[in-house]
Design a protein around this motif. Structure first.
Motif, PDB file in Angstrom:
ATOM      1  N   PHE A  94       0.969  -1.205  -0.026  1.00 17.62           N
ATOM      2  CA  PHE A  94      -0.010   0.153  -0.038  1.00 17.62           C
ATOM      3  C   PHE A  94       0.926   1.359   0.076  1.00 17.62           C
ATOM      4  O   PHE A  94       1.931   1.229   0.486  1.00 17.62           O
ATOM      5  CB  PHE A  94      -1.033   0.086   1.055  1.00 17.62           C
ATOM      6  N   LYS A  95       0.085   2.308  -0.458  1.00 17.98           N
ATOM      7  CA  LYS A  95       0.844   3.788  -0.317  1.00 17.98           C
ATOM      8  C   LYS A  95      -0.019   4.337   0.518  1.00 17.98           C
ATOM      9  O   LYS A  95      -1.135   4.453   0.335  1.00 17.98           O
ATOM     10  CB  LYS A  95       0.759   4.342  -1.578  1.00 17.98           C
ATOM     11  N   VAL A  96       0.679   5.618   1.328  1.00 19.12           N
ATOM     12  CA  VAL A  96       0.100   6.195   2.167  1.00 19.12           C
ATOM     13  C   VAL A  96       0.203   7.756   1.486  1.00 19.12           C
ATOM     14  O   VAL A  96       1.196   8.496   1.131  1.00 19.12           O
ATOM     15  CB  VAL A  96       0.732   6.330   3.528  1.00 19.12           C
ATOM     16  N   SER A 151       4.787   8.828  -3.897  1.00 15.82           N
ATOM     17  CA  SER A 151       5.200   8.073  -5.126  1.00 15.82           C
ATOM     18  C   SER A 151       6.284   7.335  -5.091  1.00 15.82           C
ATOM     19  O   SER A 151       6.628   6.323  -5.679  1.00 15.82           O
ATOM     20  CB  SER A 151       5.482   9.254  -6.130  1.00 15.82           C
ATOM     21  N   THR A 152       6.958   7.602  -3.659  1.00 10.41           N
ATOM     22  CA  THR A 152       8.087   6.586  -3.788  1.00 10.41           C
ATOM     23  C   THR A 152       7.758   5.744  -2.752  1.00 10.41           C
ATOM     24  O   THR A 152       8.714   4.694  -2.679  1.00 10.41           O
ATOM     25  CB  THR A 152       9.340   7.736  -2.995  1.00 10.41           C
ATOM     26  N   GLY A 153       6.983   5.743  -1.580  1.00  8.51           N
ATOM     27  CA  GLY A 153       6.981   4.943  -0.604  1.00  8.51           C
ATOM     28  C   GLY A 153       5.917   3.568  -0.718  1.00  8.51           C
ATOM     29  O   GLY A 153       4.824   4.024  -0.763  1.00  8.51           O
ATOM     30  N   ALA A 157       9.000  -1.470   1.055  1.00  9.81           N
ATOM     31  CA  ALA A 157       9.065  -2.684   0.002  1.00  9.81           C
ATOM     32  C   ALA A 157      10.313  -3.184  -0.117  1.00  9.81           C
ATOM     33  O   ALA A 157      10.534  -4.276  -0.646  1.00  9.81           O
ATOM     34  CB  ALA A 157       8.574  -2.188  -1.202  1.00  9.81           C
ATOM     35  N   ILE A 158      11.222  -2.611   0.029  1.00  6.46           N
ATOM     36  CA  ILE A 158      12.849  -2.893   0.173  1.00  6.46           C
ATOM     37  C   ILE A 158      12.982  -3.871   1.142  1.00  6.46           C
ATOM     38  O   ILE A 158      13.764  -4.838   1.017  1.00  6.46           O
ATOM     39  CB  ILE A 158      13.892  -1.872   0.159  1.00  6.46           C
ATOM     40  N   GLY A 159      12.252  -3.969   2.252  1.00 10.55           N
ATOM     41  CA  GLY A 159      12.482  -4.784   3.389  1.00 10.55           C
ATOM     42  C   GLY A 159      12.882  -4.085   4.774  1.00 10.55           C
ATOM     43  O   GLY A 159      13.056  -4.630   5.706  1.00 10.55           O
ATOM     44  N   GLY A 160      13.154  -2.756   4.762  1.00  8.38           N
ATOM     45  CA  GLY A 160      13.578  -2.040   5.765  1.00  8.38           C
ATOM     46  C   GLY A 160      12.540  -1.857   6.876  1.00  8.38           C
ATOM     47  O   GLY A 160      11.299  -1.395   6.517  1.00  8.38           O
TER      48      GLY A 160
END
Length: 120
Positions: A54-56, A60-62, A81-84
């Motif tokens: 999902f996006k908040v 556009s980036t997260g 999405a990267i895993g952090g």
């Protein structure tokens, strides 16, 4: 005296008429509006719990994902999405998610409204 044999044949309704109440549904009634809202909130809650990206606020980036905790009674955390790791979740309601994160030794509370979240 002659015996007469009568065969009884049951007619089955093939067009699913047994589920029809016979009157049209008023889709603008308050009950139908409430049921539509409940259906939407349950869908959003289910998508969030099952780990859909999902996006908040249309960021556009997260892209974020909710990951459930290991035990049954514990809440999970939100990661990007990267895993952090982004934040821990301490409350998971029907339309609201509350979490916290630590930044420079200070606790920062985070509130996410599931109505404003865009699922990918």
């Amino acid at each position: 005296m002659n015996k007469v044999e009568i065969k009884v044949i049951k007619q089955e309704k093939v067009d699913n008429r047994v589920n029809n109440t016979g009157r049209p549904v008023n889709k603008k009634s308050s009950r139908q509006i409430r049921l539509r809202k409940q259906r939407l909130y349950n869908k959003l809650h289910s998508q969030f719990i099952h780990g859909v990206k999902f996006k908040v606020n249309n960021d556009s980036t997260g892209e974020y994902v909710y990951v459930c905790g290991d035990k049954v009674n514990t809440h999970g955390y939100i990661r990007n999405a990267i895993g952090g790791h982004v934040c821990n979740v301490n409350y998971l309601g029907r339309t609201k998610v509350k979490g916290y994160s630590f930044l420079l030794g200070r606790k920062i509370n985070i509130t996410i409204n599931l109505k404003n979240v865009k699922f990918i």
